[in-house]
Design an enzyme around this catalytic site. Structure first.
Site, PDB file in Angstrom:
ATOM      1  N   GLY A  63      15.578  -9.699 -76.707  1.00 60.27           N
ATOM      2  CA  GLY A  63      16.248 -10.998 -76.725  1.00 60.27           C
ATOM      3  C   GLY A  63      17.102 -11.248 -77.950  1.00 60.27           C
ATOM      4  N   THR A 112      17.927  -8.749 -69.306  1.00 61.32           N
ATOM      5  CA  THR A 112      16.566  -8.468 -69.748  1.00 61.32           C
ATOM      6  C   THR A 112      16.620  -7.456 -70.877  1.00 61.32           C
ATOM      7  OG1 THR A 112      14.400  -7.623 -69.139  1.00 61.32           O
ATOM      8  CG2 THR A 112      16.273  -6.733 -67.908  1.00 61.32           C
ATOM      9  N   GLY A 113      15.708  -7.606 -71.831  1.00 65.85           N
ATOM     10  CA  GLY A 113      15.710  -6.660 -72.945  1.00 65.85           C
ATOM     11  C   GLY A 113      15.358  -7.351 -74.244  1.00 65.85           C
ATOM     12  N   THR A 147      10.830  -9.337 -67.895  1.00 66.87           N
ATOM     13  CA  THR A 147      11.511 -10.576 -67.512  1.00 66.87           C
ATOM     14  C   THR A 147      12.001 -10.474 -66.071  1.00 66.87           C
ATOM     15  OG1 THR A 147      12.228 -10.943 -69.758  1.00 66.87           O
ATOM     16  CG2 THR A 147      13.628 -11.888 -68.067  1.00 66.87           C
ATOM     17  N   GLY A 171      13.581 -16.514 -76.932  1.00 66.12           N
ATOM     18  CA  GLY A 171      14.445 -15.350 -76.707  1.00 66.12           C
ATOM     19  C   GLY A 171      15.780 -15.725 -76.090  1.00 66.12           C
ATOM     20  N   ARG A 229       8.656 -18.582 -80.979  1.00 66.71           N
ATOM     21  CA  ARG A 229       9.857 -17.732 -80.861  1.00 66.71           C
ATOM     22  C   ARG A 229      10.526 -17.965 -79.501  1.00 66.71           C
ATOM     23  NH1 ARG A 229      11.532 -13.670 -76.944  1.00 66.71           N
ATOM     24  NH2 ARG A 229      12.842 -12.156 -78.000  1.00 66.71           N
TER      25      ARG A 229
HETATM   26  N1  ASP Z   1      14.730 -10.818 -72.976  1.00 69.63           N
HETATM   27  C1  ASP Z   1      13.365 -11.271 -73.059  1.00 69.63           C
HETATM   28  C2  ASP Z   1      13.147 -11.915 -74.393  1.00 69.63           C
HETATM   29  O1  ASP Z   1      13.549 -11.374 -75.393  1.00 69.63           O
HETATM   30  C3  ASP Z   1      12.362 -10.197 -72.876  1.00 69.63           C
HETATM   31  C4  ASP Z   1      12.561  -9.295 -71.700  1.00 69.63           C
HETATM   32  O2  ASP Z   1      13.617  -9.239 -71.103  1.00 69.63           O
HETATM   33  O3  ASP Z   1      11.611  -8.633 -71.336  1.00 69.63           O
HETATM   34  O4  ASP Z   1      12.536 -12.936 -74.448  1.00 69.63           O
END
Ligand code: ASP
Length: 324
Positions: free
Chosen positions: A245, A242-243, A191, A221, A219
């Site tokens: 979601g 980021t991470g 992200t 996030g 879906r």
């Molecule tokens: N946070 C994002 C999500 O879950 C994914 C990511 O940060 O890579 O959609």
């Protein structure tokens, strides 16, 4: 006599006013940098053995993103314009999981989420599960500025984007060969996000993503959810996450960090550490943030996070792993 006393009173008052105003201005100057900008390009277990050439591509793209944002802020531009321009650049760069090069869902196409927030007004805009908008962050801004809504999904968002002159593309535009190869590979997180403080003291945050690899169709996030993956409030901070979601949604990460500052008087760093290391678990992700005084934080509980920072008086710096 009366005149003389009045003269003394007026001069003393003028002196006090001058001293107070002068010292406040001086204090403010040393307190807050004129502008500040922090970015991320996703967190996770980024392979430290990736080829040098690939590493350099990431570093130079992050550096370029900082340059784009800094140019706007340095010339007195708005933090909202800076975060949008930076995220536009990262969306167009197929290295990251946003816009072109985004991860693919379980049926093999990209569905994108993005949001933007203005810390001055608390206005916000978001798009979710869009499949044809070239730059989802700009669509989020259009929704913020041109509609009475905060979030619009799918075809509805695409219609608003088109009506406002944004570019729509085929699904194929987002699919790059690198992504196709990594289709079904689980831990791809990339992200992109940007937060900024401008010369007027206004904060803004923007986050854009393709979500999680292999996600179910539809879906959504944390990235387009205000208070989960993105938040800005001039009273506290601007933050982009980021991470994983689902975890960031359940823990209201972005707003929770802001609330810890507002209601518990924590510093930016204390609040980020509290949530990232006590509420979340190892390998959940990371956040980048700037507070109203220009302090910044880049905090992650993963092995690595693509990230960068620049601002008044700082040399732009980009990193991927803990120390480099
Ligand atoms: N946070 C994002 C999500 O879950 C994914 C990511 O940060 O890579 O959609």
């Amino acid at each position: 006599m009366k005149i003389r006393r009045a003269f003394y009173v007026i001069t003393t008052l003028a002196l006090i006013t001058f001293t107070v105003v002068f010292s406040l201005r001086g204090e403010k100057k040393s307190e807050r940098p004129k502008y500040m900008l922090v970015i991320h390009g996703g967190a996770g277990a980024i392979d430290a053995n990736m080829p040098e050439e690939m590493k350099n591509r990431y570093y130079s793209s992050l550096r370029k993103a900082l340059e784009i944002g800094e140019k706007i802020l340095k010339s007195g531009g708005k933090s909202l314009d800076a975060v949008e321009a930076v995220v536009n650049f990262l969306e167009d760069d197929s290295l990251f999981n946003a816009g072109r090069g985004a991860v693919l869902n379980s049926e093999g196409y990209a569905q994108l989420d993005a949001s933007i927030m203005d810390g001055k007004t608390l206005n916000a805009g978001a798009v979710a599960a869009v499949e044809h908008i070239k730059n989802p962050i700009s669509a989020a801004r259009v929704i913020m500025e041109k509609t009475n809504h905060v979030m619009i999904t799918g075809a509805g968002a695409e219609k608003v984007a088109e009506l406002n002159g944004l570019t729509l593309v085929d699904r194929a535009y987002f699919i790059t060969s690198e992504r196709t190869k990594s289709w079904n590979k689980a831990n791809s997180k990339g992200t992109v996000g940007c937060v900024a403080l401008d010369m007027e003291g206004n904060l803004a945050a923007a986050t854009s993503t393709g979500g999680m690899t292999n996600k179910l169709v539809g879906r959504i996030g944390d990235s387009p959810i205000i208070g989960a993956g993105n938040y800005a409030n001039n009273k506290t901070l601007a933050i982009s996450a980021t991470g994983k979601g689902e975890k960031f949604i359940k823990h209201n990460v972005a707003f929770r960090i802001s609330a810890l500052m507002e209601y518990k008087d924590m510093t930016l760093e204390e609040a980020c550490n509290e949530v990232m290391f006590r509420h979340l678990e190892p390998n959940d992700g990371g956040v980048v943030a700037i507070d109203k005084n220009g302090n910044f934080a880049l905090v992650f509980n993963t092995e690595s996070m693509f990230r960068g920072v620049t601002g008044e008086g700082l040399t732009p710096e980009v990193k991927i792993w803990k120390t480099k």
